[in-house]
Motif scaffolding. Structure first.
Motif, PDB file in Angstrom:
ATOM      1  N   ARG A   1       0.875  -1.070  -0.022  1.00  0.00           N
ATOM      2  CA  ARG A   1      -0.145  -0.067  -0.108  1.00  0.00           C
ATOM      3  C   ARG A   1       0.913   1.296  -0.063  1.00  0.00           C
ATOM      4  O   ARG A   1       0.269   2.321  -0.418  1.00  0.00           O
ATOM      5  N   TYR A   2       2.158   1.330   0.544  1.00  0.00           N
ATOM      6  CA  TYR A   2       2.880   2.292   0.490  1.00  0.00           C
ATOM      7  C   TYR A   2       4.160   1.940  -0.113  1.00  0.00           C
ATOM      8  O   TYR A   2       5.260   1.584   0.502  1.00  0.00           O
ATOM      9  N   PRO A   3       4.285   2.213  -1.571  1.00  0.00           N
ATOM     10  CA  PRO A   3       5.655   1.913  -2.223  1.00  0.00           C
ATOM     11  C   PRO A   3       6.583   2.984  -1.646  1.00  0.00           C
ATOM     12  O   PRO A   3       6.461   3.804  -1.431  1.00  0.00           O
TER      13      PRO A   3
ATOM     14  N   MET B   1      -4.005   7.461   7.463  1.00  0.00           N
ATOM     15  CA  MET B   1      -3.250   6.179   7.470  1.00  0.00           C
ATOM     16  C   MET B   1      -4.073   4.930   7.812  1.00  0.00           C
ATOM     17  O   MET B   1      -4.026   3.768   7.296  1.00  0.00           O
ATOM     18  N   ALA B   2      -4.636   4.896   9.078  1.00  0.00           N
ATOM     19  CA  ALA B   2      -5.592   3.984   9.727  1.00  0.00           C
ATOM     20  C   ALA B   2      -6.419   3.410   8.452  1.00  0.00           C
ATOM     21  O   ALA B   2      -6.393   2.123   8.455  1.00  0.00           O
ATOM     22  N   ARG B   3      -6.997   4.659   7.969  1.00  0.00           N
ATOM     23  CA  ARG B   3      -8.094   3.982   6.951  1.00  0.00           C
ATOM     24  C   ARG B   3      -7.607   3.280   5.852  1.00  0.00           C
ATOM     25  O   ARG B   3      -7.997   2.194   5.352  1.00  0.00           O
ATOM     26  N   GLU B   4      -6.323   3.802   5.302  1.00  0.00           N
ATOM     27  CA  GLU B   4      -5.788   3.022   4.056  1.00  0.00           C
ATOM     28  C   GLU B   4      -5.369   1.628   4.448  1.00  0.00           C
ATOM     29  O   GLU B   4      -5.566   0.807   3.779  1.00  0.00           O
TER      30      GLU B   4
ATOM     31  N   PRO C   1     -10.970   0.332  11.096  1.00  0.00           N
ATOM     32  CA  PRO C   1     -10.051   1.197  11.776  1.00  0.00           C
ATOM     33  C   PRO C   1     -10.468   1.668  13.208  1.00  0.00           C
ATOM     34  O   PRO C   1     -11.549   1.897  13.330  1.00  0.00           O
ATOM     35  N   ALA C   2      -9.561   1.386  14.089  1.00  0.00           N
ATOM     36  CA  ALA C   2     -10.214   1.912  15.530  1.00  0.00           C
ATOM     37  C   ALA C   2      -9.786   3.496  15.786  1.00  0.00           C
ATOM     38  O   ALA C   2      -8.977   3.678  16.633  1.00  0.00           O
ATOM     39  N   ILE C   3     -10.721   4.281  15.055  1.00  0.00           N
ATOM     40  CA  ILE C   3     -10.464   5.686  15.383  1.00  0.00           C
ATOM     41  C   ILE C   3     -11.098   6.162  16.219  1.00  0.00           C
ATOM     42  O   ILE C   3     -12.176   6.142  16.427  1.00  0.00           O
ATOM     43  N   THR C   4     -10.460   7.174  17.305  1.00  0.00           N
ATOM     44  CA  THR C   4     -11.212   7.424  18.482  1.00  0.00           C
ATOM     45  C   THR C   4     -11.350   9.019  18.379  1.00  0.00           C
ATOM     46  O   THR C   4     -11.673   9.773  19.406  1.00  0.00           O
ATOM     47  N   THR C   5     -10.581   9.655  17.347  1.00  0.00           N
ATOM     48  CA  THR C   5     -10.848  11.355  17.413  1.00  0.00           C
ATOM     49  C   THR C   5     -11.971  11.780  17.645  1.00  0.00           C
ATOM     50  O   THR C   5     -12.650  11.607  16.362  1.00  0.00           O
ATOM     51  N   SER C   6     -12.478  12.583  18.432  1.00  0.00           N
ATOM     52  CA  SER C   6     -13.735  12.963  18.412  1.00  0.00           C
ATOM     53  C   SER C   6     -14.403  13.915  17.176  1.00  0.00           C
ATOM     54  O   SER C   6     -15.395  13.609  16.605  1.00  0.00           O
ATOM     55  N   GLY C   7     -13.630  14.736  16.889  1.00  0.00           N
ATOM     56  CA  GLY C   7     -13.932  15.637  15.581  1.00  0.00           C
ATOM     57  C   GLY C   7     -14.179  14.460  14.402  1.00  0.00           C
ATOM     58  O   GLY C   7     -15.259  15.001  13.538  1.00  0.00           O
ATOM     59  N   GLU C   8     -13.356  13.668  14.228  1.00  0.00           N
ATOM     60  CA  GLU C   8     -13.396  13.101  12.892  1.00  0.00           C
ATOM     61  C   GLU C   8     -14.518  11.929  12.909  1.00  0.00           C
ATOM     62  O   GLU C   8     -15.058  11.693  12.150  1.00  0.00           O
TER      63      GLU C   8
END
Length: 558
Positions: A29-31, A114-117, A126-133
């Motif tokens: 995913r990240y060349p 990156m977590a989503r990618e 993905p285990a995203i915890t950022t309130s705004g997102e």
């Protein structure tokens, strides 16, 4: 949001062999990314011996880290490095089997992107915890490439107000916010304003598109150029953050002051002509033009960069014996040139990187080709084994430049030679320290010099009692030359003189042999063997583990 640029050399850190398949899926995913493996457990692109120091070093260099291990391990390793908040590289923990992706650090550096990618590549959530997102579906504090947030602290307060129930309006071109679930109202007191201009209106979240280009057509002093630019900012209320690049004619590509200007302004330096569609804000008699585009400017679409040519040594073959500067140059390269065997050793490579593999006898053609590529703005790497300055490509590259000294474009290329661990040094290190006193390196190949010259140098080196390291000792085309060289040495050294033979040192199947001058014969040696002939003071003693002898040449001389 800013997706991670494919050029960023992501570090994928692996502690056990069970995680290597997941690591390779992420690497795809990240060349250009590299898998870093614990030396005692995992064969990888980069080896390390201790996890904590390695993670802290990566983090200190602002390298995005994807660690395939428990989140707690990563947190404990990096805890002491988190006091400095001047930067925060993206750091993620990923389960070895790829079942979980947890962003840990770098919310403003694109870690959630990156977590989503990564999660998409592994087909998990993905285990995203950022309130705004989570609330708005986007990170307002991390606009996409080509845009920059004016004030991060104001931005944090802005997001807090929205989370507390405030509404906002969007003014300016912000297509990435179209799908965001923002609490909008036409009469909202809070505004997200996308503009290259400054504002002092309270309650505005300013996001500046990088759409301004400074064009320099005549060179004056660095200070005068910077003052002109500052004057334009003041007169037109432009934010310095809206600057995208400095552009100059191709004829000025070798200008050191221009590079200083771009460095002071912290933007790319490009060479070419300004494309259509720009508005001229200022045009000065001293050759400085300030131009404004209607949309963010991708600097790579403006002319070309000043090309770079880096000559590197891979070391003897193992990844852990390649110097970090050589690995960085490979990661940043557009084109990689070299003898095919060495180029393959230098991988893995990203899909965008072009490999130019040639025969081992085509050094000068390869060097000229490298300058032609670099003169068009490419980042070019020429690969050698060992050290590039020891019987390798650095001399050929400089010879080509010397021959082409009238070629202005070749001379404008930024040339650098990155050292490597030579075969002689690698073999000596395995043996102990046979090069501990005065020594010389001699190539026994007469492809580029007459054999009579080789014999003369051998005789003088033997008479001088120098330790000698023989490169290219034998080949199918010249099987007799090593025996002839040894005969010359025997005229001046005793039969008990110690000899070290290192074959494939640093590569699979390496062997190390200690023998003596009276027992050595060319049948024991091939082109993959480094031959180190000791001096009269070189000595040996058994290793405590019973695995052969230590060989060294004392630093003193009687």
């Amino acid at each position: 949001m800013t997706a991670l640029n494919d050029q960023v050399p992501v570090a994928i850190v692996v502690l056990g062999a069970g995680a290597i398949d997941t690591a390779r899926r992420i690497q795809a995913r990240y060349p250009g990314s590299l898998v870093h493996g614990l030396e005692s457990r995992v064969p990888a692109d980069v080896a390390f011996t201790e996890l904590g120091p390695h993670l802290r070093e990566l983090y200190a260099h602002n390298t995005p880290i994807i660690a395939l291990c428990a989140a707690g391990i990563v947190i404990r390793c990096l805890a002491s490095a988190l006091a400095d908040k001047s930067f925060e590289a993206p750091v993620l923990a990923v389960a070895e089997d790829g079942s979980a992706v947890v962003p840990l650090l770098g919310g403003l550096g694109g870690v959630n992107v990156m977590a989503r990618e990564i999660a998409a590549a592994l087909d998990v959530a993905p285990a995203i915890t950022t309130s705004g997102e989570l609330r708005f579906g986007t990170c307002l504090l991390n606009p996409p490439a080509g845009y920059v947030l004016a004030d991060i602290e104001l931005g944090k307060r802005f997001v807090s107000d929205l989370l507390a129930g405030a509404t906002t309006r969007v003014e300016g071109h912000a297509p990435w916010l179209n799908a965001a679930d923002l609490p909008r109202a036409k009469d909202a007191s809070l505004a997200i304003r996308i503009t290259p201009h400054t504002s002092e209106v309270p309650g505005e979240l300013m996001i500046h598109p990088r759409c301004v280009v400074v064009c320099v057509t005549a060179l004056s002093s660095v200070d005068s150029i910077l003052e002109r630019v500052s004057q334009t900012w003041r007169e037109h209320r432009l934010s310095p953050m809206s600057l995208a690049a400095v552009l100059a004619p191709l004829s000025m590509i070798a200008s050191a002051p221009l590079a200083d200007v771009a460095q002071a302004l912290d933007v790319p330096l490009r060479f070419g002509t300004l494309p259509a569609g720009f508005e001229t804000l200022e045009s000065h008699d001293d050759g400085i033009v300030i131009a404004l585009a209607p949309q963010p400017v991708d600097p790579t679409t403006l002319g070309q960069a000043r090309g770079t040519l880096t000559v590197i040594g891979l070391g003897p073959g193992s990844a852990d014996l390649m110097v970090p500067a050589a690995r960085r140059a490979l990661t940043q390269a557009d084109d990689v040139l070299g003898y095919e065997t060495y180029v393959r050793m230098a991988g893995p490579f990203a899909p965008h990187q072009v490999l130019h593999c040639t025969d081992n006898r085509e050094e000068m053609q390869r060097a000229r080709h490298a300058f032609e590529l670099a003169s068009t703005g490419h980042n070019v790497v020429v690969v050698s084994s060992g050290d590039p300055g020891v019987f390798a490509m650095a001399a050929a590259v400089l010879e080509a430049l010397d021959e082409g000294r009238d070629n202005a474009l070749w001379n404008a290329v930024q040339l650098q030679v990155v050292p490597g661990v030579s075969a002689a040094l690698a073999t000596a290190a395995r043996a102990g320290a046979p090069l501990g006193h005065d020594f010389c390196m001699l190539s026994l190949s007469d492809n580029l010099k007459p054999w009579v010259v080789i014999e003369t140098r051998l005789r003088h080196a033997a008479q001088a009692d120098l330790v000698m390291a023989f490169y290219n000792p034998v080949s199918r085309a010249r099987p007799w030359q090593l025996d002839r060289a040894l005969d010359i040495v025997r005229e001046h050294r005793s039969g008990g003189t110690l000899i070290v033979l290192g074959r494939n040192i640093g590569r699979p199947g390496e062997t190390l042999t200690t023998t003596t001058l009276d027992k050595l014969h060319s049948s024991q040696v091939d082109m993959r063997t480094m031959v180190i002939v000791g001096s009269s003071t070189t000595r040996s003693f058994p290793r405590s583990n019973g695995d052969g002898d230590w060989v060294y040449t004392p630093r003193w001389y009687e």
